[in-house]
Enzyme design. Sequence first.
Site, mmCIF file in Angstrom:
data_model
loop_
_atom_site.group_PDB
_atom_site.id
_atom_site.type_symbol
_atom_site.label_atom_id
_atom_site.label_comp_id
_atom_site.label_asym_id
_atom_site.label_seq_id
_atom_site.Cartn_x
_atom_site.Cartn_y
_atom_site.Cartn_z
ATOM 1 N N GLU A 1 0.826 -1.199 0.000
ATOM 2 C CA GLU A 1 0.000 0.000 0.000
ATOM 3 C C GLU A 1 0.864 1.255 0.000
ATOM 4 O OE1 GLU A 1 -3.689 -1.761 2.686
ATOM 5 O OE2 GLU A 1 -2.133 -0.582 3.652
ATOM 6 N N CYS A 2 0.544 2.178 -0.880
ATOM 7 C CA CYS A 2 1.145 3.513 -0.901
ATOM 8 C C CYS A 2 2.675 3.427 -0.879
ATOM 9 C CB CYS A 2 0.594 4.356 0.251
ATOM 10 S SG CYS A 2 0.709 6.141 -0.037
ATOM 11 N N GLY A 3 3.323 3.808 0.217
ATOM 12 C CA GLY A 3 4.769 3.735 0.268
ATOM 13 C C GLY A 3 5.296 2.336 0.028
#
Length: 438
Positions: free
Chosen positions: A323-325
């Site tokens: 997720e994301c980073g």
Amino acid sequence: MKQKPFIMIGAASSGSGKTTFTLGLLRLLRNRGMKVQPFKCGPDYIDTKHHAMAAGEESVNLDTYMASAAHVRELYARYGTASDVCVTEGVMGLFDGYDGMKGSSAEIAELIGIPVVLVLNAKSTAYTVAPVLYGFKHFYPGIRVVGVVFNFVASVAHYAYLQQACADAGVEALGYIPKDESIVIPSRHLGLSIDETFCFDTFADRVAEVIDKTVNVDRLLELCTVEFSGEQTQDVVCFGNRKIAIARDEAFNFMYRENVEALKRAGEVVFFSPLRDKSLPEADMVYFPGGYPELHLAELAANEGMRQSVRKYCENGGRVLAECGGMMYLCDTITDGDGKVYPMAGVLKQGATMEQMKLKLGYREVRVNGQRIRGHEFHYSRILPTNEKIPVIGTIYNAKDMVVDTPVYTYKNVLASYIHFYWGECGIDHFLMLMSQK
């Protein structure tokens, strides 16, 4: 049925001082020897980290977009049971939700029955707060506003005008926070500073000291004491024999508490550091949460052993959720704000960049295979255009039911997106089943 203080800290708008007051109150109550359970309205995964640092207890998200009302009530009862006091920090203004009041702090206050303490910015105002307070008290009868704490108060004389306004509006004045540069919170693009130069404990103790002098905390606790019907629940039971590895260090640490608890119910959870460990631990599933990889690009790039281990695991069909980073880490490269390029895991054949940062945020709903899965997006980075066609699944909508361009990538058994998903209610196996193309 026992009683304990339930406190919802609300405000007229963001920037009023909710977080400062919340952190100071958490630390003050902890310093008094009370067991404090913090909560956070909405999807924020940064404030909860600071709640934990101030209170000595992990914070829990209460979000009525990503979860059902029944689940939110159950979370509050379960985590509040062993505490002496429950402190919930609101989100934005008290009535601000994704659709009118839906998802707002006020909705959660009504859902659970939490008394509301307002934090109002008193800078450049005095008696005019009277109609503001009157409006908050009477606008919606489903909640109970029990008092107000003023922030940025210039002097004792200034507070006297504010007290007069409270008396006329029928809202109890509980105290104030004076203008004080020593309790101004440093910030960065995703929230409070977590830089090593910022001494959080010193800050929290300082705010607690100020609040203890200028806020009637005993009266606040008295006004917020209500009947608590929560019952002690059993410890988390592992229903699976899988090993689930979670990336957790300074670069990867944005995760919902209940998501982790759901993983613990699904198998044995182990933590590892992409910054320091040389390879992945043995695992049947790996979870890369979001965080601040952009602050640790040199270290992540230098850990070639981990990057190769992650790439090999993914290429061999290992189950990964990023997720994301965490998704950015799986890309070929990440470019920092100055244009310097750093090699990453090389699983997703694309690059991420921090150049020309622009905020992208909001609730997200993935509709796939006739099912709906919800989460939240909040980032400043972006994916660079590429000729590679990485498969995507589902159609993504925002809270207003409009299509948005936030892909959910799939590669072999890798699922990756900018979206922070919530599976704390449905469980990780059901979540992965819904997201499966098979």
